[in-house]
Design a protein around this motif. Structure first.
Motif, mmCIF file in Angstrom:
data_model
loop_
_atom_site.group_PDB
_atom_site.id
_atom_site.type_symbol
_atom_site.label_atom_id
_atom_site.label_comp_id
_atom_site.label_asym_id
_atom_site.label_seq_id
_atom_site.Cartn_x
_atom_site.Cartn_y
_atom_site.Cartn_z
ATOM 1 N N ALA A 1 4.269 5.496 -5.434
ATOM 2 C CA ALA A 1 4.260 5.453 -6.903
ATOM 3 C C ALA A 1 3.347 6.528 -7.466
ATOM 4 O O ALA A 1 3.582 7.065 -8.541
ATOM 5 C CB ALA A 1 3.819 4.082 -7.386
ATOM 6 N N THR B 1 0.833 -1.202 0.000
ATOM 7 C CA THR B 1 0.000 0.000 0.000
ATOM 8 C C THR B 1 0.869 1.254 0.000
ATOM 9 O O THR B 1 0.605 2.201 -0.742
ATOM 10 C CB THR B 1 -0.914 0.010 1.244
ATOM 11 O OG1 THR B 1 -1.419 -1.290 1.453
ATOM 12 C CG2 THR B 1 -2.053 0.971 1.085
ATOM 13 N N ILE B 2 1.930 1.226 0.822
ATOM 14 C CA ILE B 2 2.831 2.380 0.882
ATOM 15 C C ILE B 2 3.532 2.554 -0.462
ATOM 16 O O ILE B 2 3.668 3.677 -0.966
ATOM 17 C CB ILE B 2 3.858 2.215 2.025
ATOM 18 C CG1 ILE B 2 3.151 2.155 3.372
ATOM 19 C CG2 ILE B 2 4.843 3.364 2.021
ATOM 20 C CD1 ILE B 2 4.028 1.698 4.513
ATOM 21 N N ALA B 3 3.952 1.421 -1.065
ATOM 22 C CA ALA B 3 4.604 1.496 -2.376
ATOM 23 C C ALA B 3 3.670 2.125 -3.394
ATOM 24 O O ALA B 3 4.087 2.935 -4.233
ATOM 25 C CB ALA B 3 5.013 0.102 -2.831
ATOM 26 N N ASN B 4 2.397 1.764 -3.325
ATOM 27 C CA ASN B 4 1.425 2.322 -4.266
ATOM 28 C C ASN B 4 1.234 3.821 -4.042
ATOM 29 O O ASN B 4 1.138 4.585 -5.003
ATOM 30 C CB ASN B 4 0.092 1.589 -4.113
ATOM 31 C CG ASN B 4 -0.774 1.753 -5.323
ATOM 32 O OD1 ASN B 4 -0.407 1.365 -6.417
ATOM 33 N ND2 ASN B 4 -1.916 2.374 -5.141
#
Lengths: 143, 121
Positions: free
Chosen positions: B34, B28-31
């Motif tokens: 991004a 979720t954090i990566a998204n």
């Protein structure tokens, strides 16, 4: 579906790809900073990268698996007017007024965009690194 | 007492479930990261604490096995002019916190294992 050992690596790689494309657009804008034309329609127009978030519709009850990262939605054109410059010797100059049209690119804006893209790239790389650490912890759990 | 229940008891189930949720949170954090420059993007948050507490309180381990958490939109923070409300330092902080939490869980699991090992020997 392949195994997903490093959490978020696919999502971050979509972001890395998008930031690379933005960098290319910035490079293209800067390269064309002197592409003069005879009028507003003839001159190079500044391009802008527009991002859009991606959500997959997977038949899966895991909510985190629908996150798909980001993609380059379109390369939009900046419709601001160019700058008229007096250059009667220029082959594209207007025969009567001696003016040529320079593109609507400001090197400062492009530098700003470049730095933003670089920082975003770094931030996404550090996410990948953290995910890798998590994967390493997972596989050395029994040691 | 089965040998199974020595290793795969309630604590292990909770531990592995938390690790799974932590990985989902990392995604979720990566998204969010991004989409730090996507116009109109509202940051997502994986919400699981309250529900998990309730399930553990009820002691329903089968339900816990299937528990995946909920992906919710978080529009609490102020949005930028383009409608995006992702704050990079905040995401970095969340990521670090999540990484440390994951390390803690892995450490807890391996400590449990070494306790059982020393009991066997």
């Amino acid at each position: 579906m392949s195994i997903d050992l490093i959490p978020g690596s696919k999502i971050s790689s979509t972001a890395l790809r998008a930031e690379r494309m933005r960098m290319e657009i910035v490079a293209n804008n800067l390269a064309n900073v002197n592409s003069a034309g005879s009028n507003e329609d003839d001159v190079f127009k500044r391009k802008i990268a527009v991002f859009d978030s991606v959500f997959k519709d997977e038949v899966n009850d895991n909510p985190a698996s629908e996150l798909g990262g980001v993609k380059l939605k379109e390369i939009a054109t900046d419709e601001r007017g160019g700058v008229e410059v007096y250059a009667p010797y220029h082959p594209k100059a207007n025969k009567e007024t001696g003016m040529i049209m320079m593109p609507n690119i400001s090197p400062i804006e492009e530098m700003l965009d470049m730095i933003t893209a670089t920082r975003a790239y770094e931030a996404n790389l550090s996410i990948m690194q953290e995910g890798k650490k998590m994967a390493e912890k997972t596989i050395t759990m029994f040691k | 007492m089965h040998l199974e229940s020595l290793v795969f008891d309630e604590t292990s189930v909770i531990n592995s479930k938390l690790m799974e949720l932590s990985q989902a949170k990392q995604k979720t954090i990566a998204n969010n990261m991004a989409n730090a420059d996507t116009p109109g993007y509202i940051r997502r948050e994986l919400d699981f604490q309250k529900q998990m507490k309730q399930i553990i309180g009820e002691g329903d381990m089968n339900r816990l096995q299937d528990f995946k958490g909920n992906l919710v939109k978080d529009d609490s923070g102020p949005a930028k002019l383009d409608g995006n409300n992702v704050v990079l330092p905040q995401e970095m902080n969340n990521m670090m916190e999540n990484g440390v939490f994951y390390n803690l869980l892995a450490k807890a699991f391996s400590t449990r294992m070494s306790i059982i090992k020393s009991a066997i020997r």
